[in-house]
Design an enzyme around this catalytic site. Structure first.
Site, PDB file in Angstrom:
ATOM      1  CG  ASP A 138     -16.371  -8.167   7.069  1.00 53.81           C
ATOM      2  OD1 ASP A 138     -16.494  -9.230   5.985  1.00 53.81           O
ATOM      3  OD2 ASP A 138     -14.949  -8.343   7.502  1.00 53.81           O
TER       4      ASP A 138
ATOM      5  CB  CYS B 188      -3.838   2.473   7.031  1.00 56.75           C
ATOM      6  SG  CYS B 188      -3.589   4.263   7.321  1.00 56.75           S
TER       7      CYS B 188
ATOM      8  CG  ASP C 133       0.936   4.166   4.042  1.00 57.36           C
ATOM      9  OD1 ASP C 133       1.627   4.635   3.884  1.00 57.36           O
ATOM     10  OD2 ASP C 133       0.085   2.701   4.374  1.00 57.36           O
TER      11      ASP C 133
ATOM     12  CD  GLU D 250       1.295   2.435  -2.743  1.00 57.66           C
ATOM     13  OE1 GLU D 250       1.803   1.271  -2.644  1.00 57.66           O
ATOM     14  OE2 GLU D 250       0.285   2.619  -2.321  1.00 57.66           O
TER      15      GLU D 250
ATOM     16  CG  HIS E  65       2.687   0.244   0.937  1.00 58.55           C
ATOM     17  ND1 HIS E  65       1.803  -0.468  -0.134  1.00 58.55           N
ATOM     18  CD2 HIS E  65       2.157  -0.188   1.374  1.00 58.55           C
ATOM     19  CE1 HIS E  65       0.886  -0.939  -0.104  1.00 58.55           C
ATOM     20  NE2 HIS E  65       1.636  -0.995   1.439  1.00 58.55           N
ATOM     21  CG  LEU E  66       5.340   4.885   5.615  1.00 58.78           C
ATOM     22  CD1 LEU E  66       5.537   6.215   6.699  1.00 58.78           C
ATOM     23  CD2 LEU E  66       6.615   5.228   5.456  1.00 58.78           C
TER      24      LEU E  66
ATOM     25  CB  ALA F  42       3.870  -3.058   6.706  1.00 55.26           C
TER      26      ALA F  42
END
Length: 531
Positions: free
Chosen positions: A173, A232, A258, A263, A281-282, A284
């Site tokens: 990062d 994710c 995810d 999409e 796309h689970l 959240a």
């Protein structure tokens, strides 16, 4: 009149009640967001719009929302909001980046376990009546090296959980400091080193031009043989076709995805590959996360509409409720300074410098900057505000710089604004006294002490006797009352200025009479918004 908010997607009743409890009128229409025509028809009634992903806040919706001040997205992604148009129209766009952080981080960890132990395939095999113990030999997470791309909010939670699993964690990062890395218990490395050493690589960065395809075909080729990839975060971070090829060739040991480039994902190179776990796309999608983001967006929008506090805005500096109280007079002053220069400047502005001196330099200068710029731009566009002004300045190529410094001079704090055009440089400084009222303290390098009023008159002339009498007599004969009169000069017989606080705007015939005397270099009536 109480602010009015439209909730056009499914939010919890708890969130809707928050608006009501804060004195905000709210219309809860959870299916309205899918009806584009109806949304366009009604949006002009509302000060705020609370949404999830179903409502598309297009340029047409924003243009129709003539009273709209804030759009709140319950969740992180704001792909369904036209942010550039919102900014130009002065509409704040907020999201809730932290409400689903734990849920998303847990999903990434779950994906890691699923891929490490081939759980979905083993489950499907067992359901089919097979008993293939030897086929589904997995690996432990303990002792393995995890590479985390992005050590922000979600990434740091993943790091914490991975440390608890006794994994060795490497973080890539560019914005991660050595101190923060030590606090998280990770080793900060460059991307190449991470790819070469990591047994698992998990991504937790937004999709930007710099992060797009960060796991490219070239970078996938650098990865440790048998490594596994978890995504994710956002589709587009990984070259899905290149990863699928590497899995088929046995160079990569598996993947957990995810999110996908396209999409809803109904067809993808990763589908039906061995040891590839895919979910729709689970990240959240937990009861707790959905409740959290709904409550958070309601609180944020209510705070802004009722107190001016700005939290998690994507096109406006954040200002807490406490900051809003303390900074209020300084925000007003900043706007007044900008407004003065904007009204005084007839030619295009090339550059703006804002100097913060003393304790004001420790405040939220980003918000103060926005107020200054809004003040400057108001002269040419009265509908501009703190959201749209920086966009307008950028579009016009105005160079904006900020300077901060410790206390100098007699004032505990002050703001000085300097504006440059092709022809000249103009400056003004101001402060806030203990009574909370803004004061102008310097114009053109000449010291003054002028209270800011709604109607003012600014004059410049060469210092000579009789000027005060001429101003007072001419205004008096024209029926204009002077509430306050401030004078200043650079030196005896040289440049002099006067700033008068009037009860009303002087009529044009009075201004003409002053100009016709030939004694004044400038006669400029000014208007200010006074709290």
């Amino acid at each position: 009149m109480a602010p009015k908010v439209l909730v056009s997607d499914k939010l919890s009743e708890t969130a809707v009640q928050i608006f009501r409890d804060r004195g905000i009128e709210v219309d809860f229409e959870p299916g309205l967001g899918k009806d584009k025509d109806k949304l366009l028809e009604v949006i002009g009634q509302y000060d705020g719009l609370a949404i999830r992903s179903a409502t598309k806040v297009s340029d047409k919706v924003l243009e129709a929302g003539v009273n709209l001040k804030v759009v709140g997205r319950a969740g992180i992604g704001v792909d369904n909001v036209d942010i550039p148009t919102a900014s130009k129209n002065g509409v704040i766009v907020m999201n809730t980046p932290f409400g689903n952080s734990i849920t998303t981080a847990e999903h990434a960890i779950a994906m890691m376990f699923a891929v490490a132990r081939q759980i979905p395939e083993a489950s499907a095999s067992t359901h089919a009546g097979k008993w293939e113990k030897s086929k589904f030999m997995g690996v432990e997470l303990t002792g393995k090296t995890l590479g985390v791309i992005g050590a922000g909010n979600i990434g740091s939670i993943v790091i914490d959980r991975a440390n608890g699993l006794r994994m060795k964690v490497l973080a890539y990062d560019p914005f991660l400091s050595e101190e923060r890395a030590a606090q998280l218990g990770v080793r900060k490395v460059e991307l190449d080193e991470m790819l070469q050493k990591a047994d698992f690589v998990t991504l937790h960065v937004p999709l930007t031009e710099k992060t797009k395809n960060i796991l490219s075909k070239e970078n996938i080729a650098k990865m440790k043989r048998g490594a596994r990839v978890i995504n994710c975060a956002r589709g587009g971070l990984v070259d899905e076709a290149a990863l699928a090829e590497a899995i088929q060739e046995g160079r990569i040991g598996g993947a957990g995805f995810d999110v996908f480039i396209d999409e809803p994902a109904t067809d993808n190179p990763l589908f039906n590959l061995p040891n590839v776990v895919c979910t729709p796309h689970l990240g959240a999608a937990t009861t707790e996360a959905q409740e959290n983001v709904a409550i958070q967006v309601a609180e944020q929008m209510a705070d802004y509409l009722m107190t001016g506090a700005v939290t998690n805005a994507l096109n406006m500096p954040s200002v807490t409720a406490e900051e809003a109280k303390v900074m209020g007079p300084w925000v007003t002053l900043a706007g007044n300074l900008g407004d003065f220069v904007g009204q005084m400047t007839d030619e295009p502005i090339k550059a703006i410098n804002i100097l913060y001196n003393g304790h004001v330099a420790e405040m939220n200068t980003a918000a103060l900057n926005a107020s200054v710029i809004a003040g400057v731009m108001t002269a040419t566009n009265p509908d501009v505000n703190m959201v749209s002004a920086p966009v307008m300045a950028k579009d016009r190529g105005v160079d904006i710089t900020t300077t901060t410094q410790g206390k100098t001079g007699v004032f505990d704090a002050y703001i000085k604004l300097t504006v440059k055009t092709a022809e000249r440089e103009r400056s003004i400084a101001g402060t806030v006294f203990s009574d909370g009222k803004p004061r102008f303290i310097q114009i053109k390098g000449i010291n003054i002490d002028a209270e800011v009023g709604e109607h003012m008159l600014y004059t410049t002339n060469k210092d000579q006797p009789g000027m005060i009498g001429t101003l007072g007599r001419t205004l008096g004969e024209g029926g204009v009352n002077i509430a306050n009169f401030t004078l200043g000069r650079s030196d005896r017989g040289k440049d002099a200025i006067a700033l008068l606080y009037l009860d009303d705007t002087p009529p044009e015939n009075v201004l003409k009479e002053l100009r016709d005397t030939g004694l004044f270099e400038q006669i400029r009536p000014l208007q200010f918004t006074v709290a």
